[in-house]
Design a protein around this motif. Sequence first.
Motif, PDB file in Angstrom:
ATOM      1  N   ARG A 468      -0.370  -3.454 -13.642  1.00 34.07           N
ATOM      2  CA  ARG A 468       0.132  -3.443 -12.258  1.00 34.07           C
ATOM      3  C   ARG A 468      -0.250  -2.148 -11.551  1.00 34.07           C
ATOM      4  N   GLU A 471      -3.648  -2.472 -10.212  1.00 34.38           N
ATOM      5  CA  GLU A 471      -3.700  -3.233  -8.963  1.00 34.38           C
ATOM      6  C   GLU A 471      -3.307  -2.352  -7.777  1.00 34.38           C
ATOM      7  N   GLU A 472      -2.213  -1.591  -7.935  1.00 32.43           N
ATOM      8  CA  GLU A 472      -1.738  -0.731  -6.850  1.00 32.43           C
ATOM      9  C   GLU A 472      -2.733   0.391  -6.553  1.00 32.43           C
ATOM     10  N   GLU A 506       8.003  -3.600 -14.200  1.00 33.19           N
ATOM     11  CA  GLU A 506       8.583  -4.681 -13.410  1.00 33.19           C
ATOM     12  C   GLU A 506       9.540  -5.491 -14.273  1.00 33.19           C
TER      13      GLU A 506
END
Length: 755
Positions: A468, A471-472, A506
């Motif tokens: 993640r 991705e960010e 998350e």
Amino acid sequence: MQVQLPGAQPFPPQDADAVLAGLDPEQRAVATALSGPVCVLAGAGTGKTRAITHRIAYGVRSGVMQPQRVLAVTFTARAAGEMRGRLRELGAEGVQARTFHSAALRQLQYFWPRVVGGELPRLLERKVQLVAEAAARCRLRLERTELRDLTSEIEWAKVTQTVPEDYPAAARKAGREAPRDPAEIRQVYKVYEELKRDRGVIDFEDVLLLAVGVLEDRAEVAEQVRAQYQHFVVDEYQDVSPLQQRLLDLWLGPRSSLCVVGDASQTIYSFTGATPAYLLGFREKHPDATVVKLVRDYRSTPQVVHLANGLLAQARGRAAAGRLELVSQREPGPDPVYTEYQDEPAEAEGTARKVQALLAAGVRASEIAVLFRINGQSAVYEQALADLGIAYQLRGAERFFERPEIREAGMLLRGAARGSSDPLLDGAPESLAEQVRAVLSTRGFTSQPPTGSGAVRERWESLAALVRLGEEFEAAQRAVGLPADLSAYVTELDARAAAQHAPAVEGVTLASLHSAKGLEWDAVFLVGLTEGMLPITYAKTDEQIEEERRLLYVGVTRARAHLGLSWALSRSPGGRASRLPSRFLDGLRPGTPARGVRSAGRGPGTAGEGAAVRRGRAPLKCRVCGRVLTEAVERKLRRCESCPSELDEGLYERLRDWRAEQARTQSLPAYCVFTDATLIAIAEDAPGSVAELAGIAGVGRAKLDKYGAAVLSLCRGESPDASVPVEGPPEEPDESDDIPDLWDEKDTGANSPEK
């Protein structure tokens, strides 16, 4: 979603006046108070970090402060990193924002070769192994939990500047619940210090002690430090220890350019040596200080704030005298939800279902937390969440970048980033996240999480956080026209590891109330809120009880909108439903009257030492709601059965065990010693004197003479005197024993009504 503080603006501001744009009146007062001592009393969620970082930035941008002459200290590396980030956004680069230990260590490393010679001794990162060796040399065999507690006790002694020889007396004076005999701790502490000296190592507490020693012994060093740093800011000032305050005084010298920020109502670390005394006494020490109160709460809804204010309204003691009445700046939200469960597994399953409902309503898992009093409560919630396929993360466990799977992933990603021909990337798509996923797949990472809980699930969640982050990072880089390849990503990981800036996992956060300090979520579930857990059983003094109340206050104020509070009546399914909701909820949850604050070791409405032992026959009223009592059991308890109880569960269990032993020794039915209702009344009142014990129904003169000393010892948390029981036949009931008890235990073991 987190509410935006007023006046959001682009960063960095163009000039000094632009730094002040968007601050509320109180925050602006903090930011513009650049001279003399300043004390900021900041309630939870009131933007204290915003206020003090804008104060520093305003001072720098207006030319009053030189950035390299400012030292801002706080208590965690995460908080220091956040402060540095905000200062950079405000155009105040160069300001040092560090923890006390980090700042002291940096100074020691610089001055040590000059004032002592040679390199600074190696820092011992984990002292528990050396404490274990010291205990072994003292011929003590310790369980893992005992070893951890003993290590914490040594840390407390050092931050309160207590040498081994003085430890037993200091522990007694402080009311410490020592994990071992104080004489044994003194010896282990002494041997631990000797082992460190023999091996040329120091621990984290030594860093502060040595820094203090150098500054006190070498005037030229103190002057050089004071020339370097001329302005000081201390965050979370309610948590400073005597040793940290001593170091701060040496840094400051005779000057007054000091700004402290804190909230006495969030003092929850006194077991480590932290004390709010310096915050509460700041005005006395600095009569000319500017004092600003921040009470506008931008974090929580009016419903959450109302509960938090109500909780503190019942507080007592010096810290409570300075409590702040928060005023929510948010739109109304849902009311806090109180839920009673039959047992702990049911509580965990019910909480997990509520989490599932929030997720279905669109709340992100990372914006939900389940908070408990001790880490040992987490397992049942881990399982309940895993059973519903809900991702979670444990806070307070090993640091993210120190986890074995993250270390291994870092090495793999660095290797893959060295060249595009790396076989790990063969056939990988252009997306950075897909490249990261391809590298991690060589160690078993999959797109779907594994079933179940435990270490396997935790490992997957850690690796998923790296994906993640990829991705960010890619989105952020491309937005400003910068490359987003694997090499740049690895550089970002290294920078984050150096700053301990871990990516968000998350998943629902599971954490103790202590480790949740400084954090916030959209939804918070406070679980296990029973007597004996909150307040914890070993909180005995009034001061300790009040710290437990503050711990619950910290938990409540972590919630932005959704807040759940729950408790279970028994530990296991089918177990005895003997637990009671926390006394701190009295008068707050619907349908419960507010009670007087229960004093540790004293019950409400008890008689003085000189009061007559016998009781009159005047109408007896419920001590909670005032209704005249007519039922036998209620008269013994001195309250309605439906009114809330203040039962000390730990004391009740000790009384039951003691009664069983008396019954066995004297060949009596247990109810002939004391009935269940009488034991409950004793455990609720926790009498501290003969007169107070005599004021309890079921304790007549004969039983007072026979069992009084033993019962009072149990109420004090001591072992009862074995000589107290008197051998002989069962006594005849006296006037105070003539009330029948529906819970009497017969010699058959049945719990039937008395005939």
